[in-house]
Design a protein around this motif. Structure first.
Motif, PDB file in Angstrom:
ATOM      1  N   UNK A   8     152.396 131.107  25.390  1.00  0.00           N
ATOM      2  CA  UNK A   8     150.937 131.110  25.253  1.00  0.00           C
ATOM      3  C   UNK A   8     150.382 129.949  26.072  1.00  0.00           C
ATOM      4  N   UNK A   9     149.782 130.294  27.209  1.00  0.00           N
ATOM      5  CA  UNK A   9     149.192 129.290  28.090  1.00  0.00           C
ATOM      6  C   UNK A   9     148.183 130.001  28.978  1.00  0.00           C
ATOM      7  N   UNK A  10     147.036 129.390  29.196  1.00  0.00           N
ATOM      8  CA  UNK A  10     146.022 130.047  30.018  1.00  0.00           C
ATOM      9  C   UNK A  10     146.185 129.752  31.508  1.00  0.00           C
ATOM     10  N   UNK A  11     147.176 128.955  31.855  1.00  0.00           N
ATOM     11  CA  UNK A  11     147.435 128.625  33.256  1.00  0.00           C
ATOM     12  C   UNK A  11     148.608 129.473  33.753  1.00  0.00           C
ATOM     13  N   UNK A  32     153.630 137.298  27.178  1.00  0.00           N
ATOM     14  CA  UNK A  32     152.853 136.131  27.563  1.00  0.00           C
ATOM     15  C   UNK A  32     151.412 136.379  27.142  1.00  0.00           C
ATOM     16  N   UNK A  33     150.732 135.306  26.764  1.00  0.00           N
ATOM     17  CA  UNK A  33     149.343 135.424  26.317  1.00  0.00           C
ATOM     18  C   UNK A  33     148.550 134.253  26.870  1.00  0.00           C
ATOM     19  N   UNK A  34     147.237 134.496  27.069  1.00  0.00           N
ATOM     20  CA  UNK A  34     146.397 133.416  27.581  1.00  0.00           C
ATOM     21  C   UNK A  34     145.185 133.142  26.697  1.00  0.00           C
ATOM     22  N   UNK A  35     145.117 133.817  25.546  1.00  0.00           N
ATOM     23  CA  UNK A  35     144.042 133.585  24.578  1.00  0.00           C
ATOM     24  C   UNK A  35     144.615 133.680  23.163  1.00  0.00           C
TER      25      UNK A  35
END
Length: 120
Positions: A8-11, A32-35
């Motif tokens: 989980x990372x928005x980059x 993978x997640x970004x939010x």
């Protein structure tokens, strides 16, 4: 049994690095997640053994995400990564039940140590 992980990372670049580190340790990245929303959905669907979680996402708070994951599974195993390594922040994360903390930037040796400890 292969350990599976959720990142989980928005980059996008950070996710790539984390994915490569996990693969080098023979772990499988199942999602993978970004939010917060995509993280919680991915955790529900995949039930990973480990969550690698950025503390400061652009629109979400990693600590809140961790608390929501903990509601879903009281024994969730999470490692938080962050450029914010202030002692009070790290202490709060550990009190909440985070299994490990990595201050950015970190190297493969540090990553391996923290991840292996978190999975014990």
């Amino acid at each position: 049994m292969v350990t599976c992980a959720l990142i989980v990372d928005d980059n996008e670049l950070a996710r790539l690095l984390l994915r490569e580190f996990l693969k080098a340790l023979s772990y499988s990245v199942v999602a993978e997640a970004d939010t917060q929303a995509t993280a919680l959905d991915a955790y529900k669907r995949h039930k990973p053994d480990l969550v690698i979680l950025d503390l400061a996402l652009e629109h979400d708070d990693g600590l809140i995400i961790f608390k929501e994951l903990k509601k879903m599974n009281g024994s969730v195993r999470a490692v938080v990564v962050s450029a914010n390594a202030q002692k009070l922040v790290v202490e709060e994360l550990m009190r909440e039940g985070v299994r490990g903390f990595l201050a950015k930037p970190f190297d493969m040796k540090q990553f391996k140590q923290v991840v292996e400890k978190a999975l014990q």
